[in-house]
Design a protein around this motif. Sequence first.
Motif, PDB file in Angstrom:
ATOM      1  N   ALA A  27     -17.927   2.055  -0.225  1.00 31.47           N
ATOM      2  CA  ALA A  27     -17.204   1.515  -1.652  1.00 31.47           C
ATOM      3  C   ALA A  27     -15.929   0.318  -1.020  1.00 31.47           C
ATOM      4  CB  ALA A  27     -16.677   2.390  -2.440  1.00 31.47           C
ATOM      5  N   LEU A  28     -15.793   0.679   0.381  1.00 31.37           N
ATOM      6  CA  LEU A  28     -14.769  -0.003   0.906  1.00 31.37           C
ATOM      7  C   LEU A  28     -15.291  -1.469   1.595  1.00 31.37           C
ATOM      8  CD1 LEU A  28     -12.035   1.887   2.828  1.00 31.37           C
ATOM      9  CD2 LEU A  28     -11.761   0.454   0.750  1.00 31.37           C
ATOM     10  N   THR A  29     -16.631  -1.359   2.078  1.00 30.58           N
ATOM     11  CA  THR A  29     -16.991  -2.427   3.142  1.00 30.58           C
ATOM     12  C   THR A  29     -18.347  -3.095   2.307  1.00 30.58           C
ATOM     13  OG1 THR A  29     -18.080  -0.719   4.552  1.00 30.58           O
ATOM     14  CG2 THR A  29     -15.769  -2.085   5.261  1.00 30.58           C
ATOM     15  N   ALA A  30     -18.905  -2.521   1.699  1.00 28.28           N
ATOM     16  CA  ALA A  30     -20.250  -3.052   0.992  1.00 28.28           C
ATOM     17  C   ALA A  30     -20.245  -4.634   0.554  1.00 28.28           C
ATOM     18  CB  ALA A  30     -20.817  -2.088  -0.014  1.00 28.28           C
ATOM     19  N   TYR A  31     -18.911  -4.720  -0.141  1.00 26.51           N
ATOM     20  CA  TYR A  31     -19.031  -6.055  -0.775  1.00 26.51           C
ATOM     21  C   TYR A  31     -18.551  -7.183   0.187  1.00 26.51           C
ATOM     22  CZ  TYR A  31     -18.728  -2.767  -4.700  1.00 26.51           C
ATOM     23  OH  TYR A  31     -19.046  -1.671  -5.643  1.00 26.51           O
ATOM     24  N   ALA A  69      -6.721  -4.060  -0.389  1.00 24.15           N
ATOM     25  CA  ALA A  69      -5.516  -3.901  -0.740  1.00 24.15           C
ATOM     26  C   ALA A  69      -5.298  -3.281  -2.220  1.00 24.15           C
ATOM     27  CB  ALA A  69      -4.928  -5.392  -1.180  1.00 24.15           C
ATOM     28  N   ALA A  70      -6.430  -3.843  -3.146  1.00 22.18           N
ATOM     29  CA  ALA A  70      -6.502  -3.191  -4.658  1.00 22.18           C
ATOM     30  C   ALA A  70      -6.772  -1.797  -4.807  1.00 22.18           C
ATOM     31  CB  ALA A  70      -7.794  -4.092  -5.221  1.00 22.18           C
ATOM     32  N   VAL A  71      -7.639  -1.388  -3.739  1.00 18.81           N
ATOM     33  CA  VAL A  71      -7.905   0.099  -3.676  1.00 18.81           C
ATOM     34  C   VAL A  71      -6.698   0.875  -3.182  1.00 18.81           C
ATOM     35  CG1 VAL A  71      -9.269   1.817  -2.411  1.00 18.81           C
ATOM     36  CG2 VAL A  71     -10.251  -0.437  -3.167  1.00 18.81           C
ATOM     37  N   ARG A  72      -5.902   0.305  -2.353  1.00 18.21           N
ATOM     38  CA  ARG A  72      -4.854   0.942  -1.839  1.00 18.21           C
ATOM     39  C   ARG A  72      -3.890   1.080  -3.095  1.00 18.21           C
ATOM     40  NH1 ARG A  72      -3.276   4.436   1.450  1.00 18.21           N
ATOM     41  NH2 ARG A  72      -2.561   5.283  -0.265  1.00 18.21           N
ATOM     42  N   GLN A  73      -3.607  -0.137  -3.884  1.00 16.88           N
ATOM     43  CA  GLN A  73      -2.569  -0.229  -4.894  1.00 16.88           C
ATOM     44  C   GLN A  73      -3.016   0.861  -5.975  1.00 16.88           C
ATOM     45  OE1 GLN A  73      -0.342  -2.559  -5.069  1.00 16.88           O
ATOM     46  NE2 GLN A  73       0.386  -1.966  -6.906  1.00 16.88           N
TER      47      GLN A  73
END
Length: 413
Positions: A268-272, A31-35
């Motif tokens: 960078a989306l799913t690693a964390y 959501a933060a990336v999308r934002q």
Amino acid sequence: MTDLTDHVRSLDSTGLPSYVYDLAALRTHAAAVRQALPERVEMYYAAKANPEPEILAALAPYVEGYEVSSGGELAHVAKAVPGRPLAFGGPGKTPDEITIALERGVERFHVESAHELRMLAELARRVAPGRRVGVLPRVNLPVPDGSLEGGSLAMGGRPTPFGLDPARAREVVVALTDGTYPHLELRGVHAHLASGLEAAEQLGVARAVVSWATGLGVPLTEVNVGGGMGVDYADPERRFDWAAYGEGLARLTEAHPGLTLRIEPGRALTAYCGWYVTEVLDVKRSHGEEFAVVRGGTHHLRTPATKGHDQPFSVLAVDDWPHPWPRPATTGEPGGTGAAPHGTGAAPVQAGGSVTLAGQLCTPKDVLARRVPAPGLRAGDRVLFALAGAYAWNISHHDFLMHPRPGFHFLNA
Ligand SMILES: Cc1ncc(COP(=O)(O)O)c(C=O)c1O
């Protein structure tokens, strides 16, 4: 909300190793990336980074579509997130794969070569005669100077099997506008030039790709500037600067009204959101260095071996030792140097000393972290390897030595 550490404590030894994914953390991050992304910038998730159906579904509200790179990924993603737009990329597409993609109505083909374009054109004529199939030729442009630092990996700008050589790409793109291929529709251009880039470098790549594409002088509605946003395995708290990247992309879209940009990040989306959780089986000294052998290894989490880094981890001390035989532990005596253990919220072990965390495979390459501080680490303690949500299980050589497969847990679904 299920807490990661509580969940790991609750697992029985026989339930280790396990992959544990926190889907709430994934949703918050996505959501933060999308934002941070401006209007006219679409995000497709590169499914190759982690195609677990739960991950694909959790990302659905935050992405416009999914990038798939094989017939297998195509069928899998179409099943996991039905009806979502797909872009079909990847080198060496077979006629069968293309036919199935056409039958499924895949929206976009990232075309990797002139041969692939001719094959697609003929198959589109036969399989999808009533529609024009969206095409974005992939171009192997030079990565802008200074963009490839540290752990980054170039796929463009040098001889590679990916995409079209820029010297040939122009004629391929132009052929898509002069009536040669009536069943294909040129949507734009695709490029994925490197992985592991910081925001400033990614913006340099985006500007270079857009400038090349718009300089062709043919009508384009979209440019896909690829994925490859960096993940820092040495400093897991430091994340790609999505705000700066979004601001830069906003300037780029303002300069090109009518053009939609698309990015296709994976790592960078799913690693964390993922951890590979295991326990120490044995601790020993060898030629002056300490080794802890954990249950599992690089056949489950190959990333540190392929990328050559220490997988960040934290230790969850387990005081109970149920066996009648003595419990081995590291001594903390000198034997190397390494970075501090990193972040899952679990209590870190005290500083000093170093140990190499190896797996159960019969190869010296089966190392998850080398000469890292973990004094007092004992057999039975649990180790939580962080940043294991991308290019982890699905890139690993699972069957080597026939150890059991890990468990999979999806928290906060
Ligand atoms: C064509 C393409 N797009 C996107 C990606 C995703 O890259 P990353 O996971 O580094 O963001 C890859 C990775 O290899 C790729 O080959």
